[in-house]
Motif scaffolding. Structure first.
Motif, PDB file in Angstrom:
ATOM      1  N   ILE A   1     -25.057  18.012  -3.614  1.00 20.26           N
ATOM      2  CA  ILE A   1     -24.577  19.392  -3.648  1.00 20.26           C
ATOM      3  C   ILE A   1     -25.458  20.337  -2.824  1.00 20.26           C
ATOM      4  O   ILE A   1     -24.928  21.150  -2.052  1.00 20.26           O
TER       5      ILE A   1
ATOM      6  N   ASP B   1     -22.121  13.697  -4.268  1.00 18.00           N
ATOM      7  CA  ASP B   1     -23.021  14.365  -5.222  1.00 18.00           C
ATOM      8  C   ASP B   1     -24.327  14.830  -4.593  1.00 18.00           C
ATOM      9  O   ASP B   1     -25.372  14.843  -5.249  1.00 18.00           O
TER      10      ASP B   1
ATOM     11  N   LYS C   1     -18.097   7.962  -9.864  1.00 17.09           N
ATOM     12  CA  LYS C   1     -18.450   9.167  -9.104  1.00 17.09           C
ATOM     13  C   LYS C   1     -19.809   9.681  -9.526  1.00 17.09           C
ATOM     14  O   LYS C   1     -20.618  10.119  -8.717  1.00 17.09           O
ATOM     15  N   ASN C   2     -20.089   9.646 -10.837  1.00 16.01           N
ATOM     16  CA  ASN C   2     -21.364  10.148 -11.334  1.00 16.01           C
ATOM     17  C   ASN C   2     -22.489   9.147 -11.057  1.00 16.01           C
ATOM     18  O   ASN C   2     -23.628   9.496 -11.091  1.00 16.01           O
TER      19      ASN C   2
ATOM     20  N   ASN D   1     -17.918  22.625  -8.822  1.00 19.27           N
ATOM     21  CA  ASN D   1     -18.178  21.232  -9.178  1.00 19.27           C
ATOM     22  C   ASN D   1     -19.605  21.033  -9.674  1.00 19.27           C
ATOM     23  O   ASN D   1     -19.867  20.153 -10.488  1.00 19.27           O
ATOM     24  N   GLY D   2     -20.524  21.862  -9.179  1.00 20.13           N
ATOM     25  CA  GLY D   2     -21.909  21.802  -9.641  1.00 20.13           C
ATOM     26  C   GLY D   2     -22.159  22.642 -10.874  1.00 20.13           C
ATOM     27  O   GLY D   2     -23.306  22.786 -11.310  1.00 20.13           O
TER      28      GLY D   2
END
Length: 326
Positions: free
Chosen positions: A127, A125, A325-326, A157-158
């Motif tokens: 990005i 994450d 993941k977040n 994904n972003g």
């Protein structure tokens, strides 16, 4: 001898352009790179230990050898690259990115490792940093369709969908045979509400897929799903069958065939397809849900409960994984 030869070629790590769909993803030719043990400052004893760990696929032991060597040689470019590749292989993107970035501060890493770094940054994450690494690669190789595609996946994904669509279009322009770029472009267009454009993209992707020497099962499936939603059942049927020709044990194709049969009122055929879907892909929770509902309609409470419990378990696991993941 087999173990020694593996040490020479040591620890292959997959860098896949599909990596953003899953880990490493459901598509694309894969590039394999040597993790670099031959050049690393390892003692004979460490090489023996590493050889044993590799032979047993023992990540903890592999990591222990590399960590010990890094403690003795903290500024070793080769060991940091080796650590980064291993961490990526073992799905530890943050550690992979940190190690490869550390190596890059010593001297520039190679293009393949920079692509791995970009993927690892995206998975952890980070990005903006992932985009920066991919832009470096694109600047050095502006005709490389893979880099444009990867940048599109990062932007998708972003949730930068317009940028992603432009990058997928660029990838197709550079390599018209890259069928996975058509899929990703179509999905970006759907998410932007451009349904007609998405359909045209999927049509172009399915046509190109048929021309390619190697056929990808997702190209006809993507188009078939759009047609299924539009109730163009006969054409969708042909496309799902085409996908199954390319990959007979393709759970998603069986699932959507089940949906199609359900729309036609063919309950027995739908049930058969849902069963095939969960056999081929046991983690396909959508198929378990559909199967549970079919059993409920048949008043088969025991089987319905079993299927719906499986759906709920998989849904919880997927949500937990997404939360991590977040």
């Amino acid at each position: 001898m087999k173990s020694n030869s593996r040490l020479k070629g040591l620890l292959r790590v997959v860098v896949s352009a599909a990596a953003f769909a899953s880990w490493p993803g459901h598509l694309c030719a894969q590039k394999q790179i040597d993790i670099g043990a031959a050049e690393a400052p390892l003692s004979d004893a460490e090489r023996v230990d590493l050889d044993k760990a590799v032979g047993k696929h023992n990540y903890a032991a592999e990591k222990a050898v590399i960590d010990h060597a890094l403690a003795e040689h903290p500024g070793s470019f080769e060991l940091l690259v080796m650590a980064g590749r291993l961490e990526y292989l073992e799905k530890h993107p943050k550690d992979a990115a940190d190690a490869l970035a550390g190596a890059d501060r010593i001297k520039p890493i190679g293009d393949t490792d920079r692509a791995t770094l970009a993927l690892a940054l995206a998975f952890s994450d980070r990005i903006p940093q992932a985009r920066a690494e991919l832009l470096k690669l694109m600047k050095a190789a502006p005709q490389n369709a893979e880099y444009a595609f990867l940048l599109g996946r990062v932007d998708a994904n972003g949730n930068h969908l317009e940028d992603a669509a432009a990058e997928f279009s660029k990838a197709i322009e550079l390599d018209p045979a890259m069928v996975r770029a058509y899929e990703s472009l179509g999905r970006a267009q759907e998410n932007l509400g451009l349904v007609d454009e998405a359909r045209k993209t999927y049509e172009a992707g399915a046509l190109r897929n048929r021309r390619n020497k190697v056929h990808w099962e997702w190209s006809p499936l993507d188009l078939g799903v759009v047609l299924l939603k539009a109730d163009e059942l006969d054409e969708a049927d042909k496309l799902f069958r085409e996908a199954l020709q390319y990959k007979p044990r393709f759970g998603w194709a069986h699932y959507y065939m089940g949906q199609l049969f359900q729309k036609r009122g063919q309950a027995a055929e739908a049930m058969s397809q849902y069963k095939a879907a969960v056999v081929d892909e046991p983690r396909l929770r959508q198929a378990w849900l559909a199967l549970g509902r079919q059993f409920t309609r048949q008043d088969n409470k025991a089987e319905a409960d079993r299927a719906l419990q499986m759906f709920k378990r998989l849904e919880s696991e997927d949500n937990a994984r997404q939360g991590r993941k977040n």
